[in-house]
Design a protein around this motif. Structure first.
Motif, mmCIF file in Angstrom:
data_model
loop_
_atom_site.group_PDB
_atom_site.id
_atom_site.type_symbol
_atom_site.label_atom_id
_atom_site.label_comp_id
_atom_site.label_asym_id
_atom_site.label_seq_id
_atom_site.Cartn_x
_atom_site.Cartn_y
_atom_site.Cartn_z
ATOM 1 N N TRP A 109 42.695 -17.895 2.086
ATOM 2 C CA TRP A 109 42.375 -17.710 3.493
ATOM 3 C C TRP A 109 42.644 -16.278 3.950
ATOM 4 O O TRP A 109 42.012 -15.786 4.868
ATOM 5 N N ASN A 110 43.597 -15.649 3.315
ATOM 6 C CA ASN A 110 44.004 -14.327 3.806
ATOM 7 C C ASN A 110 44.496 -13.479 2.643
ATOM 8 O O ASN A 110 45.162 -13.973 1.738
ATOM 9 N N VAL A 111 44.119 -12.201 2.661
ATOM 10 C CA VAL A 111 44.574 -11.235 1.658
ATOM 11 C C VAL A 111 45.353 -10.137 2.378
ATOM 12 O O VAL A 111 44.818 -9.456 3.246
ATOM 13 N N GLU A 112 46.625 -10.007 2.039
ATOM 14 C CA GLU A 112 47.481 -8.996 2.653
ATOM 15 C C GLU A 112 47.898 -7.973 1.601
ATOM 16 O O GLU A 112 48.228 -8.335 0.476
ATOM 17 N N ILE A 113 47.870 -6.697 2.003
ATOM 18 C CA ILE A 113 48.224 -5.601 1.100
ATOM 19 C C ILE A 113 49.500 -4.951 1.597
ATOM 20 O O ILE A 113 49.602 -4.588 2.778
ATOM 21 N N GLU A 114 50.467 -4.807 0.722
ATOM 22 C CA GLU A 114 51.752 -4.192 1.063
ATOM 23 C C GLU A 114 51.971 -2.967 0.173
ATOM 24 O O GLU A 114 51.723 -3.018 -1.027
ATOM 25 N N GLY A 115 52.427 -1.869 0.792
ATOM 26 C CA GLY A 115 52.752 -0.664 0.033
ATOM 27 C C GLY A 115 51.705 0.424 0.088
ATOM 28 O O GLY A 115 51.916 1.507 -0.460
ATOM 29 N N ALA A 116 50.563 0.168 0.749
ATOM 30 C CA ALA A 116 49.511 1.193 0.827
ATOM 31 C C ALA A 116 49.889 2.237 1.877
ATOM 32 O O ALA A 116 50.152 1.895 3.024
ATOM 33 N N GLU A 117 49.926 3.488 1.485
ATOM 34 C CA GLU A 117 50.259 4.578 2.396
ATOM 35 C C GLU A 117 49.095 5.559 2.550
ATOM 36 O O GLU A 117 48.622 5.793 3.649
ATOM 37 N N THR A 118 48.648 6.116 1.436
ATOM 38 C CA THR A 118 47.548 7.075 1.494
ATOM 39 C C THR A 118 46.212 6.446 1.093
ATOM 40 O O THR A 118 45.159 6.951 1.477
ATOM 41 N N ILE A 119 46.246 5.362 0.318
ATOM 42 C CA ILE A 119 45.007 4.702 -0.091
ATOM 43 C C ILE A 119 44.504 3.825 1.052
ATOM 44 O O ILE A 119 45.270 3.058 1.642
ATOM 45 N N LYS A 120 43.221 3.928 1.364
ATOM 46 C CA LYS A 120 42.643 3.141 2.441
ATOM 47 C C LYS A 120 42.591 1.665 2.055
ATOM 48 O O LYS A 120 42.244 1.306 0.927
ATOM 49 N N GLU A 121 42.946 0.805 3.023
ATOM 50 C CA GLU A 121 42.985 -0.630 2.767
ATOM 51 C C GLU A 121 41.589 -1.173 2.455
ATOM 52 O O GLU A 121 41.441 -2.083 1.637
ATOM 53 N N GLU A 122 40.540 -0.616 3.101
ATOM 54 C CA GLU A 122 39.176 -1.075 2.841
ATOM 55 C C GLU A 122 38.790 -0.826 1.382
ATOM 56 O O GLU A 122 38.110 -1.649 0.754
ATOM 57 N N TYR A 123 39.225 0.310 0.840
ATOM 58 C CA TYR A 123 38.932 0.650 -0.559
ATOM 59 C C TYR A 123 39.616 -0.350 -1.500
ATOM 60 O O TYR A 123 39.019 -0.818 -2.476
ATOM 61 N N LEU A 124 40.863 -0.710 -1.199
ATOM 62 C CA LEU A 124 41.584 -1.667 -2.037
ATOM 63 C C LEU A 124 40.960 -3.051 -1.942
ATOM 64 O O LEU A 124 40.813 -3.748 -2.955
ATOM 65 N N LEU A 125 40.576 -3.481 -0.739
ATOM 66 C CA LEU A 125 39.963 -4.795 -0.576
ATOM 67 C C LEU A 125 38.632 -4.876 -1.318
ATOM 68 O O LEU A 125 38.292 -5.926 -1.887
ATOM 69 N N ASP A 126 37.888 -3.780 -1.326
ATOM 70 C CA ASP A 126 36.616 -3.750 -2.044
ATOM 71 C C ASP A 126 36.840 -3.901 -3.549
ATOM 72 O O ASP A 126 36.128 -4.651 -4.224
ATOM 73 N N ASN A 127 37.848 -3.221 -4.091
ATOM 74 C CA ASN A 127 38.168 -3.352 -5.514
ATOM 75 C C ASN A 127 38.712 -4.741 -5.843
ATOM 76 O O ASN A 127 38.428 -5.296 -6.911
ATOM 77 N N VAL A 172 49.215 -8.819 -2.055
ATOM 78 C CA VAL A 172 49.027 -7.796 -3.083
ATOM 79 C C VAL A 172 50.032 -6.677 -2.818
ATOM 80 O O VAL A 172 49.935 -5.973 -1.815
ATOM 81 N N GLU A 173 50.997 -6.538 -3.701
ATOM 82 C CA GLU A 173 52.003 -5.481 -3.594
ATOM 83 C C GLU A 173 51.613 -4.341 -4.537
ATOM 84 O O GLU A 173 51.335 -4.584 -5.715
ATOM 85 N N ILE A 174 51.589 -3.118 -3.997
ATOM 86 C CA ILE A 174 51.175 -1.979 -4.810
ATOM 87 C C ILE A 174 52.184 -0.842 -4.679
ATOM 88 O O ILE A 174 52.978 -0.800 -3.733
ATOM 89 N N LYS A 175 52.138 0.048 -5.638
ATOM 90 C CA LYS A 175 52.890 1.296 -5.586
ATOM 91 C C LYS A 175 51.943 2.408 -5.969
ATOM 92 O O LYS A 175 51.291 2.356 -7.018
ATOM 93 N N GLU A 176 51.832 3.398 -5.112
ATOM 94 C CA GLU A 176 50.882 4.475 -5.336
ATOM 95 C C GLU A 176 51.414 5.478 -6.355
ATOM 96 O O GLU A 176 52.611 5.731 -6.424
ATOM 97 N N ARG A 177 50.484 6.029 -7.117
ATOM 98 C CA ARG A 177 50.825 7.038 -8.106
ATOM 99 C C ARG A 177 51.054 8.381 -7.410
ATOM 100 O O ARG A 177 50.307 8.755 -6.510
ATOM 101 N N GLN A 178 52.092 9.068 -7.800
ATOM 102 C CA GLN A 178 52.356 10.402 -7.269
ATOM 103 C C GLN A 178 51.480 11.400 -8.006
ATOM 104 O O GLN A 178 51.763 11.780 -9.137
ATOM 105 N N MET A 179 50.391 11.777 -7.355
ATOM 106 C CA MET A 179 49.423 12.678 -7.977
ATOM 107 C C MET A 179 49.948 14.109 -7.942
ATOM 108 O O MET A 179 50.345 14.621 -6.893
#
Length: 409
Positions: A109-127, A172-179
């Protein structure tokens, strides 16, 4: 809370007692096991509460003790069930709703993303949709481990991801890569090239072989300081270094600013029209019969998701608010248009002054049809030195390959 729920299931009846032997009446109720609570004495008698089944058992006790009973109010499930006993549709609807909730609990019913700071949530939901995790997906078909591995391949900005399924929600829990920033290694060979075309007015070479001098004209991309240092003696061979320099060049830039004499103004009328639509599992269902207003308006869109028992329902309600406006044209005088044009010209000068120097300026203004036009010519000075890394393929020879070889972008 449990007691209130139990009383609601059994039904609650509030009644009054008067006359006779009220105290004996209450004692007999206790002996007979009839529950009586909230007993309150008043000037005319006593008020109390009992269950729906217990109220039927009070009649013989009241007759025996000479007490007069009067019903005040009743409520609870037995009375509600009796009131709607002939309405089969309500029962069928309740059963269908229960089946619907049971079936829908097997879908996300619902998809929640935790930990996104610089990555756009729409981009993650699309993937996530590409790997099978999206609103409306069947939970039994989701392999979380495989989905996590695919997400790592699809999203190089991630260093870690975990997909957790709880009931009908996916967290969905994520950790962004330090580029790492793209920096040129200070030890690698590097030329100094021109960022734009101009005439060199000042140059400081900190390291490298100058290819041009003050007064020369340089083209954009041309090498100003080479990384190749020639040998100073016959037996000494040349070598490559990391060229560094400061190069101030002068160049001309033309600026044209046009301000229309007629300006369109939009004044709100105060009238507001709202249109709502429902978004469910990728489908947009309009909740209105008419389209957007034909009158000029300014549109604002707001999207929200309702919750049921604290869980976000897999639907979104989008509200489009149209604020109607009146459109009319305002006419500027030549002086007003000139003033606006000069303000824009001053803003350009202020912006450039933070990165360079304005050596000279000429400007002229005139009316051209329905516009006031300002043409300005600037003579600007700016540091045009840019470092450009190169590939050293062969051993340095008498001629510097950096000047003729291919450079690395």
């Amino acid at each position: 809370m449990f007691i209130r729920l139990l009383r609601y299931i059994k039904g609650v009846v509030r009644f009054s007692l008067s006359g006779g032997f009220i105290e004996r009446f209450l004692n007999l109720c206790t002996r007979a096991g009839v529950p009586v609570w909230d007993t309150v004495r008043s000037k005319t008698g006593v008020t109390a509460c009992t269950t729906a089944a217990g109220y039927k058992r009070l009649r013989p006790i009241a007759k025996k003790t000479g007490v007069r009973m009067r019903l005040i109010e009743k409520g609870g499930m037995p009375f509600t069930r009796f009131r709607y006993r002939k309405r089969i549709g309500l029962l069928v609807g309740a059963l269908l709703f229960a089946l619907f909730l049971g079936g829908m609990s097997r879908f996300i019913w619902n998809v929640e993303i935790e930990g996104a700071e610089t990555i756009k949530e729409e981009y993650l939901l699309d993937n996530l949709r590409k790997v099978g995790v999206y609103e409306g997906a069947y939970i039994g078909s989701i392999d979380t481990l495989n989905a996590e591995n695919q997400m790592m391949l699809l999203t190089p900005q991630l260093s870690w991801i975990a997909i957790n399924l709880h009931a009908s929600s996916a967290t969905v829990e994520i950790k962004e890569r330090q580029m790492a920033p793209e920096l040129i290694d200070k030890k690698s060979p590097c030329n100094v090239v021109a960022a734009r075309t101009g005439q060199i007015k000042y140059m400081e070479v900190y390291e490298g072989q100058p290819m041009l001098k003050v007064g020369d004209t340089v083209q954009e991309g041309e090498i100003i300081v080479s990384s190749y240092i020639e040998g100073t003696q016959i037996k000494e061979r040349g070598y490559f270094t990391h060229a560094r320099a400061k190069v101030i060049a002068e160049f001309q830039e033309d600026v044209r600013i046009a301000v229309p004499l007629r300006e369109e103004l939009r004044t709100p009328t105060g009238e507001v029209v709202r249109k709502r639509s429902l978004h469910l599992f990728g489908l947009d269902i309009p909740l209105h019969l008419t389209g957007a207003p034909k009158s000029p308006s300014e549109r604002e869109t707001e999207t929200g998701s309702p919750k049921l028992f604290g869980v976000k329902i897999p639907l979104q309600i989008t509200t489009d608010t149209y604020r109607l406006v009146e459109v009319h044209t305002a006419t500027l005088s030549e002086a007003q248009a000139r003033e606006q044009a000069l303000e824009q010209l001053n803003q350009y000068e202020s912006d450039f002054s933070s990165i360079g120097t304005i050596a000279s300026k000429t400007a002229s203004g005139r009316l051209e049809g329905e516009e006031y036009v300002v043409d300005a010519q600037f003579l600007l000075q700016q540091d045009i030195a840019r470092q450009k890394e190169i590939d050293v393929v062969e051993e340095p020879s008498a001629q510097p390959p950096a000047q003729s070889g291919e450079t690395k972008q």
